[in-house]
Design an enzyme around this catalytic site. Structure first.
Site, short mmCIF file in Angstrom:
data_model
loop_
_atom_site.label_atom_id
_atom_site.label_comp_id
_atom_site.label_asym_id
_atom_site.label_seq_id
_atom_site.Cartn_x
_atom_site.Cartn_y
_atom_site.Cartn_z
N HIS A 48 -6.31 -8.31 0.18
CA HIS A 48 -5.49 -7.23 0.72
C HIS A 48 -6.10 -6.60 1.96
O HIS A 48 -7.31 -6.53 2.11
CB HIS A 48 -5.30 -6.14 -0.34
N LYS A 91 -13.19 0.39 2.99
CA LYS A 91 -13.28 0.61 1.54
C LYS A 91 -14.72 0.54 1.09
O LYS A 91 -15.44 -0.40 1.43
CB LYS A 91 -12.49 -0.45 0.78
N TYR A 120 -12.38 2.30 -5.75
CA TYR A 120 -12.29 2.19 -4.30
C TYR A 120 -12.31 3.60 -3.69
O TYR A 120 -11.55 4.46 -4.12
CB TYR A 120 -10.96 1.64 -3.82
N ASP A 169 0.46 -11.58 -4.19
CA ASP A 169 -0.76 -12.33 -3.88
C ASP A 169 -0.53 -13.83 -3.92
O ASP A 169 -1.08 -14.57 -3.11
CB ASP A 169 -1.88 -11.93 -4.85
#
Length: 185
Positions: free
Chosen positions: A61, A70, A130, A166
């Site tokens: 992603h 992140k 995250y 995905d």
């Protein structure tokens, strides 16, 4: 805290100092001053947690046109975590690196804006954390195919559990260059 060069431009592996005794352990998961002194972001705008079953693969992603940095880690379980540099003009464009992140080793990975990110769960389940530098926006949501032959990522699974997004994400070569972030040293 120990900062380890991860082998991709600007990406870092963080090994926190852990204090333990008969009662358990303690470590700093994030400290604005210490992380800023180490050249990592001092501000995050969003915190996310995902819970996933064994064999689940989330990724790869990224966000476009507002890329997210992140800081990721595992609160429970173990994952094989992957960062892919997709920044046009980067000296490590199209290259990936992976690390085992777990509740036991307490490692974190700093994934700069402009990278694609994904992980697969190795334990029975994993709770993944995250900290993000930009707010998630559905209209900026983007993905890269987890099994892109050009990347040749050495995933430790052959048939992961995937979302439709995905499973059907584009390959890197199918993404128009203007839809990829630009490297800015």
């Amino acid at each position: 805290m120990k900062i380890v060069d991860f082998g991709l431009a600007d990406c870092k592996l963080i090994e926190p100092q852990v204090f333990g005794d008969a009662r358990g352990t303690f470590f700093e998961n994030w400290n604005r001053e210490r992380y800023a002194d180490a050249g990592l972001p001092a501000e995050f705008v969003q915190s996310n947690v995902s819970v996933s079953a064994h064999g689940t693969l989330r990724g790869l992603h990224h966000q476009w046109p507002q890329p997210q940095g992140k800081l990721v880690g595992v609160l429970e379980g173990e994952v094989y975590d992957v960062a892919v540099d997709i920044r046009r003009g980067s000296p490590t464009f199209g290259r990936w690196k992976a690390a085992i992140l777990s509740a036991e080793n307490r490692r974190q990975l700093w994934i700069p804006p402009g990278f694609a990110h994904g992980f697969v769960v190795l334990s029975e389940r994993a709770i993944f954390h995250y900290l993000c530098t930009e707010t998630y926006r559905r209209e900026n949501d983007a993905a890269l195919r987890w099994n892109d032959a050009r990347l040749a990522i050495d995933w430790p699974v052959s048939a992961p559990l995937l979302s439709d997004k995905d499973a059907n994400a584009p390959f890197l070569d199918d993404i128009p260059p203007e839809k990829l972030p630009e490297y800015r040293p």
